[in-house]
Scaffold this motif. Structure first.
Motif, PDB file in Angstrom:
ATOM      1  N   GLU A 128     -15.276 -52.700  44.852  1.00  0.00           N
ATOM      2  CA  GLU A 128     -15.471 -51.639  45.557  1.00  0.00           C
ATOM      3  C   GLU A 128     -14.250 -50.454  45.772  1.00  0.00           C
ATOM      4  O   GLU A 128     -13.662 -50.081  44.941  1.00  0.00           O
ATOM      5  CB  GLU A 128     -15.359 -52.150  47.114  1.00  0.00           C
ATOM      6  CG  GLU A 128     -16.270 -53.508  47.115  1.00  0.00           C
ATOM      7  CD  GLU A 128     -17.554 -52.619  47.310  1.00  0.00           C
ATOM      8  OE1 GLU A 128     -17.792 -51.714  47.928  1.00  0.00           O
ATOM      9  OE2 GLU A 128     -18.807 -53.519  47.470  1.00  0.00           O
ATOM     10  N   ALA A 129     -14.588 -49.615  46.844  1.00  0.00           N
ATOM     11  CA  ALA A 129     -13.520 -48.281  46.552  1.00  0.00           C
ATOM     12  C   ALA A 129     -11.865 -48.379  46.598  1.00  0.00           C
ATOM     13  O   ALA A 129     -11.335 -47.809  45.647  1.00  0.00           O
ATOM     14  CB  ALA A 129     -13.344 -46.730  47.629  1.00  0.00           C
ATOM     15  N   ASP A 130     -11.863 -49.899  46.930  1.00  0.00           N
ATOM     16  CA  ASP A 130     -10.212 -50.231  47.403  1.00  0.00           C
ATOM     17  C   ASP A 130      -9.888 -51.236  46.119  1.00  0.00           C
ATOM     18  O   ASP A 130      -9.117 -51.517  46.028  1.00  0.00           O
ATOM     19  CB  ASP A 130     -10.356 -50.556  48.439  1.00  0.00           C
ATOM     20  CG  ASP A 130     -11.382 -51.681  48.648  1.00  0.00           C
ATOM     21  OD1 ASP A 130     -12.094 -52.256  47.777  1.00  0.00           O
ATOM     22  OD2 ASP A 130     -11.109 -52.351  50.098  1.00  0.00           O
ATOM     23  N   SER A 131     -10.536 -51.545  44.807  1.00  0.00           N
ATOM     24  CA  SER A 131     -10.564 -52.491  44.098  1.00  0.00           C
ATOM     25  C   SER A 131      -9.630 -51.699  43.368  1.00  0.00           C
ATOM     26  O   SER A 131     -10.083 -50.983  42.601  1.00  0.00           O
ATOM     27  CB  SER A 131     -11.452 -53.241  43.063  1.00  0.00           C
ATOM     28  OG  SER A 131     -12.653 -53.320  43.877  1.00  0.00           O
ATOM     29  N   VAL A 132      -8.425 -51.909  43.455  1.00  0.00           N
ATOM     30  CA  VAL A 132      -7.125 -51.511  42.384  1.00  0.00           C
ATOM     31  C   VAL A 132      -7.018 -51.576  41.225  1.00  0.00           C
ATOM     32  O   VAL A 132      -6.399 -51.068  40.058  1.00  0.00           O
ATOM     33  CB  VAL A 132      -5.724 -51.225  43.545  1.00  0.00           C
ATOM     34  CG1 VAL A 132      -5.848 -50.074  44.280  1.00  0.00           C
ATOM     35  CG2 VAL A 132      -5.735 -53.011  44.023  1.00  0.00           C
ATOM     36  N   LEU A 133      -7.706 -53.171  40.748  1.00  0.00           N
ATOM     37  CA  LEU A 133      -7.739 -53.915  40.034  1.00  0.00           C
ATOM     38  C   LEU A 133      -8.691 -53.016  38.327  1.00  0.00           C
ATOM     39  O   LEU A 133      -7.658 -52.724  37.197  1.00  0.00           O
ATOM     40  CB  LEU A 133      -8.284 -55.011  39.631  1.00  0.00           C
ATOM     41  CG  LEU A 133      -6.883 -56.725  39.889  1.00  0.00           C
ATOM     42  CD1 LEU A 133      -7.541 -57.455  40.339  1.00  0.00           C
ATOM     43  CD2 LEU A 133      -5.752 -55.942  39.077  1.00  0.00           C
ATOM     44  N   VAL A 134      -9.238 -52.861  38.862  1.00  0.00           N
ATOM     45  CA  VAL A 134      -9.756 -51.714  37.668  1.00  0.00           C
ATOM     46  C   VAL A 134     -10.598 -50.307  38.474  1.00  0.00           C
ATOM     47  O   VAL A 134     -10.166 -49.437  39.058  1.00  0.00           O
ATOM     48  CB  VAL A 134     -11.475 -52.292  37.894  1.00  0.00           C
ATOM     49  CG1 VAL A 134     -12.571 -51.457  37.214  1.00  0.00           C
ATOM     50  CG2 VAL A 134     -12.268 -53.627  38.272  1.00  0.00           C
ATOM     51  N   SER A 135      -9.292 -50.048  37.537  1.00  0.00           N
ATOM     52  CA  SER A 135      -9.184 -47.963  37.265  1.00  0.00           C
ATOM     53  C   SER A 135     -10.101 -47.306  37.130  1.00  0.00           C
ATOM     54  O   SER A 135     -10.549 -46.542  37.694  1.00  0.00           O
ATOM     55  CB  SER A 135      -8.166 -47.753  36.303  1.00  0.00           C
ATOM     56  OG  SER A 135      -7.369 -48.662  36.288  1.00  0.00           O
ATOM     57  N   PHE A 136     -11.052 -47.582  36.436  1.00  0.00           N
ATOM     58  CA  PHE A 136     -12.633 -46.854  36.788  1.00  0.00           C
ATOM     59  C   PHE A 136     -13.931 -47.768  36.881  1.00  0.00           C
ATOM     60  O   PHE A 136     -15.031 -48.053  36.358  1.00  0.00           O
ATOM     61  CB  PHE A 136     -12.343 -46.835  34.537  1.00  0.00           C
ATOM     62  CG  PHE A 136     -11.223 -46.668  33.777  1.00  0.00           C
ATOM     63  CD1 PHE A 136     -10.611 -44.678  34.922  1.00  0.00           C
ATOM     64  CD2 PHE A 136     -11.132 -46.621  33.158  1.00  0.00           C
ATOM     65  CE1 PHE A 136      -9.871 -44.374  33.533  1.00  0.00           C
ATOM     66  CE2 PHE A 136      -9.629 -46.367  32.578  1.00  0.00           C
ATOM     67  CZ  PHE A 136      -9.253 -45.079  32.762  1.00  0.00           C
ATOM     68  N   ARG A 137     -13.794 -47.031  38.147  1.00  0.00           N
ATOM     69  CA  ARG A 137     -14.603 -48.252  38.654  1.00  0.00           C
ATOM     70  C   ARG A 137     -15.840 -47.534  39.122  1.00  0.00           C
ATOM     71  O   ARG A 137     -17.434 -47.740  39.210  1.00  0.00           O
ATOM     72  CB  ARG A 137     -14.363 -48.475  40.394  1.00  0.00           C
ATOM     73  CG  ARG A 137     -12.668 -49.362  40.216  1.00  0.00           C
ATOM     74  CD  ARG A 137     -13.534 -48.728  41.732  1.00  0.00           C
ATOM     75  NE  ARG A 137     -11.902 -48.118  42.584  1.00  0.00           N
ATOM     76  CZ  ARG A 137     -10.308 -47.276  42.225  1.00  0.00           C
ATOM     77  NH1 ARG A 137     -10.126 -48.339  41.339  1.00  0.00           N
ATOM     78  NH2 ARG A 137     -10.195 -46.530  42.160  1.00  0.00           N
ATOM     79  N   ASP A 138     -16.060 -46.300  38.451  1.00  0.00           N
ATOM     80  CA  ASP A 138     -17.241 -45.035  38.804  1.00  0.00           C
ATOM     81  C   ASP A 138     -18.170 -45.237  37.161  1.00  0.00           C
ATOM     82  O   ASP A 138     -19.518 -44.824  36.728  1.00  0.00           O
ATOM     83  CB  ASP A 138     -17.132 -43.871  38.581  1.00  0.00           C
ATOM     84  CG  ASP A 138     -15.519 -43.188  37.750  1.00  0.00           C
ATOM     85  OD1 ASP A 138     -15.025 -43.613  38.076  1.00  0.00           O
ATOM     86  OD2 ASP A 138     -16.424 -42.176  37.277  1.00  0.00           O
ATOM     87  N   TYR A 139     -17.674 -46.372  36.616  1.00  0.00           N
ATOM     88  CA  TYR A 139     -18.448 -46.813  34.601  1.00  0.00           C
ATOM     89  C   TYR A 139     -19.526 -47.399  35.005  1.00  0.00           C
ATOM     90  O   TYR A 139     -19.522 -48.415  36.127  1.00  0.00           O
ATOM     91  CB  TYR A 139     -17.432 -47.498  33.811  1.00  0.00           C
ATOM     92  CG  TYR A 139     -16.447 -46.387  32.880  1.00  0.00           C
ATOM     93  CD1 TYR A 139     -15.628 -44.828  33.776  1.00  0.00           C
ATOM     94  CD2 TYR A 139     -15.837 -46.562  31.765  1.00  0.00           C
ATOM     95  CE1 TYR A 139     -15.031 -44.228  32.546  1.00  0.00           C
ATOM     96  CE2 TYR A 139     -15.052 -46.139  31.473  1.00  0.00           C
ATOM     97  CZ  TYR A 139     -14.559 -44.854  31.998  1.00  0.00           C
ATOM     98  OH  TYR A 139     -14.020 -43.735  30.626  1.00  0.00           O
TER      99      TYR A 139
END
Length: 606
Positions: A128-139
């Protein structure tokens, strides 16, 4: 219990394979990649709807049901073996067994490709938008979802992740061999095998012990083009296969849309020709094109709505720069360095470009002079050269407008980008050359095989020499790849990921938050592993924590602040700890390891 679940997964996958074999009948080469693409797309749809775990369970049970149905009706049987089948199966087993003993190495695994799989397995949902663990969430998550599906039932280890990734790779290679029509001409298989083995030269940077997709994208394109070539007049069968493969390709990576457009345009050019055009073919091909591109646009919609406000690594509009991109005054420097890198003779991509052009030109001239035949390779070579030029201009645009200044100035990722398009370039020429070669035989062989298979004893001897030469060259490249992978496996314990794993272990937490502790890693900047963020990425993956910082020095001037600010100190390189013998706690941090600050705080009080 785990082995029962694993055995069930294998039977479930076999169930889908047998269904595919029935639909494709004799064209078994395209079944594995079609099944994998179909599973990936169904998982993708489930993930977008918020039912990833449920979708995976349904697919698992559905596959078991398919296998049971096949068993009841007596349709489960062993495949019929031929020389090519034995060779391909043996190679798959050999490299598959090696992959099971490998570990992830390239730092991009830990910055995204392995981290997203770990996240999916922990959360059973897209970031989600607030999932800071995954930096490249738009991949796009295409391959990651299939790897998630495999690991969910076979285990979460890195070796299982690699096995899942390589199953896609080997399925693509198998589909490439499906282009052969005269299946009793082993030279066609050995020629393709030689070419596929030589493609490994372009993958030396990352090899197959990684989850990166730069080598996979062109192979998916080649698999789709092989299907178009092979099915010919069978528009419906080609449409289903191409639609599945390209629909999966566009969600493997942002650039997947570019690698899907090439085979898609080829597919449309074949079935929109005047002699093949009909209401049925135009309708089928139009629907296939729409289906192929739909997953890409669905992902863009998901990013714009569900990930609104998230900083995208690559997200500039045409002609506009992202924040922090290269200033206009440095355009000249970037362009100059880009041109020098692109035409560098020591660069593998440029070497392959030159050699492929020379080899294709020589082959065209020799065939026209000696055999009095005209190959289509010449026209395809011109198209492939234009494709490379367009792609290189796209890379340059990326560096000028869409990449952070520091990365653009050092042309970050250029070698991988260049080798990726060059793999497709060489693959297109390879597929066309095989078709030209197959059409150059004076005597055709159908499935039964005529009594006379060669024009003369002399041509038969040349044929045998060709088989021997292509086999030797292919085996040589395979042996080189094997030795390289064995060397990498043996040196893993001294690599950054190997050292990090030995110190921290590979931690897993259920949920999206991960470890909430704060960590400071002490590591030297040898080979630039600190300055290029490798240490931080690797540490975040193994600790499964977003609160990871890195320092190159711990001394008496900062040790008290460090103990107060962090929950744990991780020492990777002992030379980074520069405490004098008279300093408090001198003997504490002298060896690589994890040191919780609560237990050592009193030792550093003056």
């Amino acid at each position: 219990m785990e082995w029962i679940k694993g055995a069930g997964f294998l039977l479930s996958f076999l169930g889908y394979l047998y269904i595919g074999l029935q639909k494709q009948k004799k064209e078994t080469f395209f079944v594995p990649i079609s099944v994998i693409a179909a599973l990936g797309l169904v998982l993708y749809a489930g993930a977008l709807l918020g039912f990833l775990k449920t979708t995976a369970s349904i697919l698992y049970v559905g596959g078991l049901g398919c296998f049971g149905w096949q068993m009841i009706h007596g349709k489960v049987c062993l495949p019929k073996w031929n020389t090519f089948g034995v060779c391909f199966f043996a190679g798959t087993i050999v490299f598959g067994s090696l992959i099971l003993s490998m570990r992830l190495l390239h730092y991009d695994n830990f910055s995204h490709w392995a981290l997203i799989v770990k996240y999916l397995l922990s959360v059973d949902a897209l970031p989600e938008a607030d999932s800071v663990l995954v930096s490249f969430r738009d991949y796009p998550p295409g391959c990651s979802l299939f790897i998630y599906y495999v690991c969910r039932f076979l285990g979460r280890s890195q070796s299982v992740m690699l096995l899942a990734q390589n199953s896609i790779l080997f399925s693509c290679f198998l589909a490439v061999f499906g282009i052969v029509r005269e299946k009793r001409r082993f030279l066609c298989y050995s020629f393709l095998g030689m070419g596929c083995c030589m493609l490994s030269y372009l993958n030396l940077t990352i090899r197959i012990n990684n989850l990166l997709v730069d080598f996979l994208l062109p192979l998916l394109s080649m698999a789709a083009m092989a299907a178009v070539w092979r099915f010919g007049e069978q528009c419906m069968r080609a449409s289903v296969t191409v639609g599945l493969i390209l629909g999966f390709t566009v969600i493997v990576k942002d650039t997947g849309i570019l690698f899907a457009l090439v085979p898609l345009l080829f597919y449309l050019s074949v079935y929109w020709k005047k002699e093949k055009r009909s209401v049925k073919t135009v309708t089928a091909s139009s629907l296939t094109a729409a289906f192929s591109l739909l997953p890409f646009f669905l992902w863009q919609l998901h990013v714009n709505e569900r990930l609104a406000g998230v900083n995208r690594k690559f997200g500039a509009s045409f002609g506009q720069q992202t924040t922090g991109a290269v200033p206009k005054k440095l355009y000249g420097q970037v362009i100059q360095e880009f041109v020098e890198e692109a035409f560098d003779l020591s660069d593998r991509a440029f070497q392959v470009f030159v050699l492929c052009n020379l080899a294709a030109a020589i082959a065209i001239i020799l065939v026209k002079t000696l055999l009095k035949k005209k190959w289509k390779l010449g026209k395809v070579l011109i198209f492939a050269d234009i494709l490379v030029l367009i792609y290189y201009l796209g890379i340059l645009w990326l560096y000028l407008y869409d990449m952070p200044e520091k990365e653009a100035l050092r042309l970050a990722g250029f070698e991988r980008y260049a080798c990726s398009i060059m793999t497709l370039f060489a693959g297109i020429l390879l597929l066309c050359a095989e078709q030209d070669l197959e059409n150059s035989f004076s005597v055709g062989i159908d499935e039964r095989g005529p009594y006379r298979a060669f024009f003369s004893p002399e041509t038969k001897r040349y044929y045998q020499y060709g088989v021997l030469a292509t086999l030797l060259i292919g085996i040589n490249f395979l042996y080189s790849e094997w030795n390289g992978l064995v060397f990498i496996r043996e040196s893993y314990t001294t690599s950054l990921p190997g050292i990090m794993e030995s110190v921290t272990g590979d931690r897993w937490y259920e949920g999206s938050q991960g470890d909430t502790g704060t960590y400071l890693i002490a590591a030297s900047d040898e080979s630039g592993k600190v300055s290029d963020w490798s240490v931080q990425y690797v540490g975040r993956y193994f600790l499964y924590s977003d609160n990871v910082d890195v320092t190159e020095q711990i001394d008496s001037g900062n040790i008290e602040q460090i103990v107060d600010a962090y929950d744990c100190i991780i020492v990777l390189d002992r030379e980074t700890v520069q405490l004098g013998r008279k300093d408090p706690g001198y003997e504490i941090l002298q060896e690589p390891g994890m040191y919780p600050t609560k237990s050592i705080a009193s030792d550093f009080m003056p």
